[in-house]
Design a protein around this motif. Structure first.
Motif, PDB file in Angstrom:
ATOM      1  N   GLN A   1     -73.555  14.323 -47.537  1.00  0.00           N
ATOM      2  CA  GLN A   1     -74.861  14.712 -48.063  1.00  0.00           C
ATOM      3  C   GLN A   1     -75.983  14.145 -47.206  1.00  0.00           C
ATOM      4  N   ARG A   2     -75.741  12.975 -46.654  1.00  0.00           N
ATOM      5  CA  ARG A   2     -76.777  12.376 -45.795  1.00  0.00           C
ATOM      6  C   ARG A   2     -77.019  13.250 -44.564  1.00  0.00           C
ATOM      7  N   GLU A   3     -75.926  13.645 -43.907  1.00  0.00           N
ATOM      8  CA  GLU A   3     -76.083  14.471 -42.712  1.00  0.00           C
ATOM      9  C   GLU A   3     -76.608  15.854 -43.071  1.00  0.00           C
ATOM     10  N   ALA A   4     -76.134  16.414 -44.188  1.00  0.00           N
ATOM     11  CA  ALA A   4     -76.572  17.749 -44.584  1.00  0.00           C
ATOM     12  C   ALA A   4     -78.082  17.800 -44.772  1.00  0.00           C
ATOM     13  N   LYS A   5     -78.641  16.749 -45.334  1.00  0.00           N
ATOM     14  CA  LYS A   5     -80.080  16.724 -45.577  1.00  0.00           C
ATOM     15  C   LYS A   5     -80.858  16.735 -44.271  1.00  0.00           C
ATOM     16  N   LEU A   6     -80.297  16.122 -43.227  1.00  0.00           N
ATOM     17  CA  LEU A   6     -80.985  16.022 -41.950  1.00  0.00           C
ATOM     18  C   LEU A   6     -80.675  17.175 -41.007  1.00  0.00           C
ATOM     19  N   LEU A   7     -79.718  18.023 -41.374  1.00  0.00           N
ATOM     20  CA  LEU A   7     -79.379  19.167 -40.532  1.00  0.00           C
ATOM     21  C   LEU A   7     -80.475  20.218 -40.588  1.00  0.00           C
ATOM     22  N   ASP A   8     -80.844  20.738 -39.435  1.00  0.00           N
ATOM     23  CA  ASP A   8     -81.698  21.916 -39.389  1.00  0.00           C
ATOM     24  C   ASP A   8     -81.043  22.994 -40.250  1.00  0.00           C
ATOM     25  N   PRO A   9     -81.765  23.581 -41.196  1.00  0.00           N
ATOM     26  CA  PRO A   9     -81.162  24.639 -42.019  1.00  0.00           C
ATOM     27  C   PRO A   9     -80.548  25.768 -41.201  1.00  0.00           C
ATOM     28  N   GLN A  10     -81.005  25.948 -39.968  1.00  0.00           N
ATOM     29  CA  GLN A  10     -80.378  26.951 -39.114  1.00  0.00           C
ATOM     30  C   GLN A  10     -78.904  26.638 -38.893  1.00  0.00           C
ATOM     31  N   GLN A  11     -78.597  25.346 -38.665  1.00  0.00           N
ATOM     32  CA  GLN A  11     -77.206  24.976 -38.449  1.00  0.00           C
ATOM     33  C   GLN A  11     -76.380  25.232 -39.704  1.00  0.00           C
TER      34      GLN A  11
ATOM     35  N   ARG B   1     -64.959  -5.267 -52.679  1.00  0.00           N
ATOM     36  CA  ARG B   1     -64.494  -3.877 -52.538  1.00  0.00           C
ATOM     37  C   ARG B   1     -65.447  -2.921 -53.257  1.00  0.00           C
ATOM     38  N   ALA B   2     -65.895  -3.325 -54.444  1.00  0.00           N
ATOM     39  CA  ALA B   2     -66.845  -2.475 -55.178  1.00  0.00           C
ATOM     40  C   ALA B   2     -68.164  -2.367 -54.415  1.00  0.00           C
ATOM     41  N   TYR B   3     -68.583  -3.486 -53.817  1.00  0.00           N
ATOM     42  CA  TYR B   3     -69.816  -3.501 -53.017  1.00  0.00           C
ATOM     43  C   TYR B   3     -69.682  -2.554 -51.820  1.00  0.00           C
ATOM     44  N   LEU B   4     -68.519  -2.580 -51.148  1.00  0.00           N
ATOM     45  CA  LEU B   4     -68.304  -1.715 -49.990  1.00  0.00           C
ATOM     46  C   LEU B   4     -68.347  -0.235 -50.391  1.00  0.00           C
ATOM     47  N   MET B   5     -67.757   0.072 -51.533  1.00  0.00           N
ATOM     48  CA  MET B   5     -67.799   1.453 -52.018  1.00  0.00           C
ATOM     49  C   MET B   5     -69.241   1.872 -52.294  1.00  0.00           C
ATOM     50  N   ALA B   6     -70.016   0.975 -52.891  1.00  0.00           N
ATOM     51  CA  ALA B   6     -71.417   1.301 -53.187  1.00  0.00           C
ATOM     52  C   ALA B   6     -72.210   1.513 -51.898  1.00  0.00           C
ATOM     53  N   GLU B   7     -71.945   0.674 -50.885  1.00  0.00           N
ATOM     54  CA  GLU B   7     -72.647   0.817 -49.613  1.00  0.00           C
ATOM     55  C   GLU B   7     -72.288   2.127 -48.923  1.00  0.00           C
ATOM     56  N   LEU B   8     -70.998   2.501 -48.977  1.00  0.00           N
ATOM     57  CA  LEU B   8     -70.598   3.764 -48.364  1.00  0.00           C
ATOM     58  C   LEU B   8     -71.230   4.932 -49.099  1.00  0.00           C
ATOM     59  N   THR B   9     -71.247   4.865 -50.428  1.00  0.00           N
ATOM     60  CA  THR B   9     -71.858   5.930 -51.214  1.00  0.00           C
ATOM     61  C   THR B   9     -73.326   6.106 -50.837  1.00  0.00           C
ATOM     62  N   GLU B  10     -74.010   4.976 -50.647  1.00  0.00           N
ATOM     63  CA  GLU B  10     -75.422   5.038 -50.249  1.00  0.00           C
ATOM     64  C   GLU B  10     -75.567   5.600 -48.839  1.00  0.00           C
ATOM     65  N   ALA B  11     -74.685   5.187 -47.931  1.00  0.00           N
ATOM     66  CA  ALA B  11     -74.768   5.671 -46.547  1.00  0.00           C
ATOM     67  C   ALA B  11     -74.533   7.173 -46.483  1.00  0.00           C
ATOM     68  N   LEU B  12     -73.639   7.652 -47.354  1.00  0.00           N
ATOM     69  CA  LEU B  12     -73.363   9.086 -47.395  1.00  0.00           C
ATOM     70  C   LEU B  12     -74.456   9.879 -48.097  1.00  0.00           C
ATOM     71  N   HIS B  13     -75.336   9.181 -48.814  1.00  0.00           N
ATOM     72  CA  HIS B  13     -76.313   9.833 -49.689  1.00  0.00           C
ATOM     73  C   HIS B  13     -75.585  10.710 -50.707  1.00  0.00           C
ATOM     74  N   ALA B  14     -74.419  10.227 -51.161  1.00  0.00           N
ATOM     75  CA  ALA B  14     -73.594  10.993 -52.080  1.00  0.00           C
ATOM     76  C   ALA B  14     -74.076  10.800 -53.512  1.00  0.00           C
ATOM     77  N   SER B  15     -73.876  11.816 -54.339  1.00  0.00           N
ATOM     78  CA  SER B  15     -74.281  11.736 -55.738  1.00  0.00           C
ATOM     79  C   SER B  15     -73.254  10.998 -56.584  1.00  0.00           C
ATOM     80  N   GLN B  16     -72.034  10.852 -56.063  1.00  0.00           N
ATOM     81  CA  GLN B  16     -71.010  10.089 -56.765  1.00  0.00           C
ATOM     82  C   GLN B  16     -70.105   9.416 -55.744  1.00  0.00           C
ATOM     83  N   GLU B  17     -69.351   8.406 -56.197  1.00  0.00           N
ATOM     84  CA  GLU B  17     -68.491   7.671 -55.284  1.00  0.00           C
ATOM     85  C   GLU B  17     -67.404   8.574 -54.713  1.00  0.00           C
TER      86      GLU B  17
END
Length: 811
Positions: free
Chosen positions: A117-127, A726-742
């Protein structure tokens, strides 16, 4: 050797040998010349065009109707709205408030394409739209895109601007710039991303020649296919209107019509109307397409590209150069000027451009057209859609293919009596602009497509309606069929089932074998699946309706057991039934000396699953059955029954069961040698979510980057609390992905949409709170997240413990 020392028989033999050699050389020269001019087949098309046009069928309906596709500036383009001023000539302002805008450019199925989701948001909509249209075009060509297959597909993209990234360019706040700023907007990444996501291995070209970009890209694809550089070519064009800067610049040059519409060939022409759009077509050599049974929508006979050179100005059109490119394309196509039945002109609707283009065209074809006595119709879709700039060529080609398919020329202008451009001497020309829909004027259906760029690059393509060399044999009907569908999630599968069910209810029963063959072999297979069998369209439609609730994801399946309890006579009889029904799958069976049970096992294995044979003691029930393991225990379906004539239906039911259980089957053997693929079936129903960056206020920044880092450092759990880490790492990855869920902990970092950029961002964030021994490059991205986070938590605890003991952690 002296001929006076040879007898007449030797001389005669020498002459015959030389004659045979000369014939072979002439034949080879002709073969090479034919390869140089080999026709290319258009086998699939997909569009996103103004007016909500998202299928070729909708595009054709639009072309045959009346009206234009322009609309006011959308609410989500505040920059374009802010610079608008109706008074032309004001510095820093645009006088245009209408254009051919797409109805939705913010939504995208990121999960389907494995993009975070993080990358999708930054992708030119053309792509994003290029990925969807490329996928749809491949499906319509009947080419299943499996990343692991590394298909020999070249990607040729015409695109001249990527303006979405301007939303991140606030010099007072550079914190929004991350690695995806580069790959999300660079022109080269539009084509490269298609090939990367779909696993293609052919050439990848991004072409920018301004308004002739996508037709220039098509020319490169034609040359590559003829040279054997790829087997298939995806030709795409894309254009979006996001930049207020470019709109202002074009208005300052007065290139754009104040009305926002192109008035091609009219006396009121006052500049072009801008438009957005994305289109894709699949090309391949025509002989390959025929051999593979693919839909052939039209043939590309020839193409040419050149440049204006020393014209009066860089952006000014050059009549002699346009004549040259017309002649070169006709020569490449081996088509005479008098054989053209239509030309899709560039037709921007400018006082300078239209007369030069029409004059150049008449100079090349006028004499031949006047001699034949039938005027040459011309038109330009820009008068309806707007000028799609880099995508205008692909929009024009798809329009022309549709015209050739239907043998009809839509009206180029409204039948309202509007005066044609007086600077064009229409009364002396052999060209006409149709104001009503009309049939094709000649028996042979050949058309040209023009495209000229402000860069000075001119392109021309010649197309012809496809006429198969031999009529297709009548399809075999009355035999049982297997219809399979799959999707990446149950909602998409349900939507696809509804769409296919609706298609079935309207389908010609004679199309049933081709329809099922296309869905089985021309679509990629995903985890959520449906499979039904039947002999009529009604049975299959009803079966789909009944099966729509059973959409649990399939598990992997590689091995099945063929349990046999019948004598060889019944098995041999069943094998004959299967050979009659499915000759491709059963070819060569049984081999000499091969027992029927072994031949049945080999037949089942030809569909892509390993089959072991086990003999059972005689008894009642199925003469042979297939058995496999599922998470809920063993599953079994009969393969050969006691009753004659049932083997084909039982085989299809068994294959359906294997498919639903997760087997990666290859169904080519179920089709007959003359089964063709259909190009107009429903395509994948993407499940789109909104990914959008609003245009920022100048100077807006959060000013809290350091504070946010400090807060994260305080919030991080103690290194020795492995579970909390481990829970902290999952939360950080979720944030990095800009994901709506883990993400799924049993899936890998890559499965979650991560890549090398995200691994760097993730590790960098974690290092703000902990010391790590692993670098981003060393992160084992293929491990399940549960195992990966366990390793990282152990590493964090060990290094923290070593520090506490005064030891130097091991690097």
């Amino acid at each position: 050797m002296r001929t006076d020392a040879m007898d007449p028989a030797q001389i005669r033999q020498l002459m015959e040998d030389q004659l045979r050699l000369s014939r072979r050389l002439k034949s080879r020269i002709q073969e090479l010349e034919d390869e140089k001019h080999a026709p290319l087949a258009v086998t699939g098309m997909s569009v996103r065009l103004p007016g909500g046009l998202d299928t070729p069928e909708a595009y054709w309906d639009f072309l045959r109707a009346e009206g234009t596709a322009d609309s006011p500036i959308p609410e989500d383009r505040p920059g374009l709205r802010a610079v608008y001023d109706p008074v032309p000539g004001k510095p820093g302002r645009s006088y245009v408030d209408r254009a051919g805008f797409l109805s939705d450019i913010s939504h995208f199925d990121a999960e389907f394409f494995g993009i975070s989701q993080r990358e999708a948001k930054l992708l030119d909509p053309q792509q994003r739209m290029l990925l969807e249209t490329a996928w749809e075009a491949m499906e319509r060509a009947g080419i299943a895109v499996r990343r692991s297959d590394r298909l020999d597909v070249g990607v040729y993209l015409g695109m001249m601007a990527s303006e979405y990234g301007e939303r991140l360019e606030d010099r007072s706040d550079m914190t929004r710039i991350d690695p995806y700023y580069t790959t999300g907007g660079g022109l080269c990444f539009g084509a490269g991303r298609i090939s990367h996501v779909m696993g293609f291995r052919g050439p990848v070209m991004s072409v920018d020649t301004a308004c002739s970009s996508s037709l220039s890209a098509l020319h490169l694809a034609v040359r590559a296919l003829r040279a054997g550089e790829c087997r298939y070519a995806l030709v795409c064009g894309s254009n979006l209107l996001l930049s207020a800067s470019l709109m202002v610049s074009l208005c300052q040059t007065r290139a754009v019509s104040p009305s926002g519409r192109s008035k091609s060939f009219l006396a009121t022409a006052d500049g072009y109307g801008r438009g957005e759009g994305v289109g894709a077509i699949v090309l391949m050599r025509q002989d390959d397409a025929e051999r593979e049974g693919r839909p052939v929508l039209a043939a590309v006979r020839g193409s040419a590209v050149n440049h204006d050179g020393a014209a009066s100005g860089l952006t000014a059109p050059n009549g002699p150069a346009q004549q040259e490119v017309f002649r070169a394309a006709l020569a490449d196509a081996r088509v005479g000027a008098g054989e053209l039945g239509y030309v899709e002109a560039h037709g921007t609707g400018t006082a300078l451009g239209d007369p030069i283009e029409v004059g150049a065209l008449d100079e090349v074809v006028g004499a031949a057209v006047r001699e034949r006595g039938v005027p040459l119709p011309i038109g330009s879709v820009k008068a309806r859609l707007g000028h799609l700039e880099a995508a205008s060529g692909i929009a024009a080609v798809i329009k022309t293919v549709l015209m050739l398919q239907h043998g009809e020329i839509p009206a180029a202008l409204p039948d309202d009596g509007a005066e044609l451009n007086p600077h064009i001497p229409w009364d002396r020309l052999a060209l006409t602009v149709p104001r009503r829909n009309q049939p094709w004027p000649l028996a042979r259906k050949v058309a040209g497509v023009n495209s000229f760029g402000m860069s000075g690059t001119n392109a021309h393509v010649v197309l012809e309606a496809y006429e198969p060399a031999h009529p297709a044999p009548a399809p075999r009907t009355g035999r049982p069929e297997l219809l399979t569908l799959s999707a990446k999630d149950p909602v998409a599968l349900a939507e696809l089932a509804v769409a296919v069910g609706g298609y079935l209810k309207k389908a010609d029963p004679a199309q049933l074998p081709a329809l099922c063959h296309t869905l089985r072999t021309g679509r990629a297979t995903f985890a959520h699946r449906l499979a039904v069998t039947g002999t009529t369209v009604t049975e299959l439609a009803e079966g789909l309706e009944a099966a729509r609730g059973a959409t649990a994801p399939a598990a992997g399946l590689r091995v099945a057991v063929l349990r046999v309890r019948a004598d060889d006579a019944r098995l041999a009889e069943a094998l004959t039934e299967l050979s009659d029904a499915f000759p491709r799958a059963a070819a060569g069976l049984p081999a000499e000396g091969q027992r029927p049970a072994a031949a049945l096992a080999e037949l089942a294995g030809r569909f892509g699953i390993r089959v072991c044979t086990e003999q059972e003691s005689a008894g009642t029930g199925a003469a042979a059955r297939l058995e496999w393991e599922t998470p809920d225990g063993a599953a079994s379906l009969p393969l050969v029954g006691e009753q004659p004539g049932t083997a084909p239906r039982l085989l299809l039911a068994a294959l359906a069961g294997l498919f639903l259980a997760g087997a990666d089957l290859r169904f080519e053997g179920l089709g007959t040698p003359d089964t063709r693929l259909l190009g107009d079936l429903p395509t994948y129903p993407f499940q789109r979510k909104r990914f959008w960056i609003d245009e920022p206020l100048t100077g807006a920044g959060d000013g809290g980057t350091q504070a946010a880092r400090e807060e994260r450092g305080k919030a991080a759990p103690a290194p020795q609390d492995r579970e909390a880490v481990r829970a902290y790492l999952m939360a950080e990855l979720t944030e990095a992905l800009h994901a709506s869920q883990e993400p799924d902990p049993d899936g890998s970092f890559l499965d979650a949409g991560g890549d090398s950029f995200l691994s760097t961002l993730f590790i960098t964030k974690v290092e703000e709170s902990y010391e790590l021994g692993l670098t981003a490059e060393e992160l084992p991205l293929e491990l399940p997240l549960r195992e990966l986070f366990g390793r990282l938590a152990d590493d964090i605890a060990d290094r923290a413990g070593a520090r506490a003991d005064g030891e130097e952690p091991i690097a």
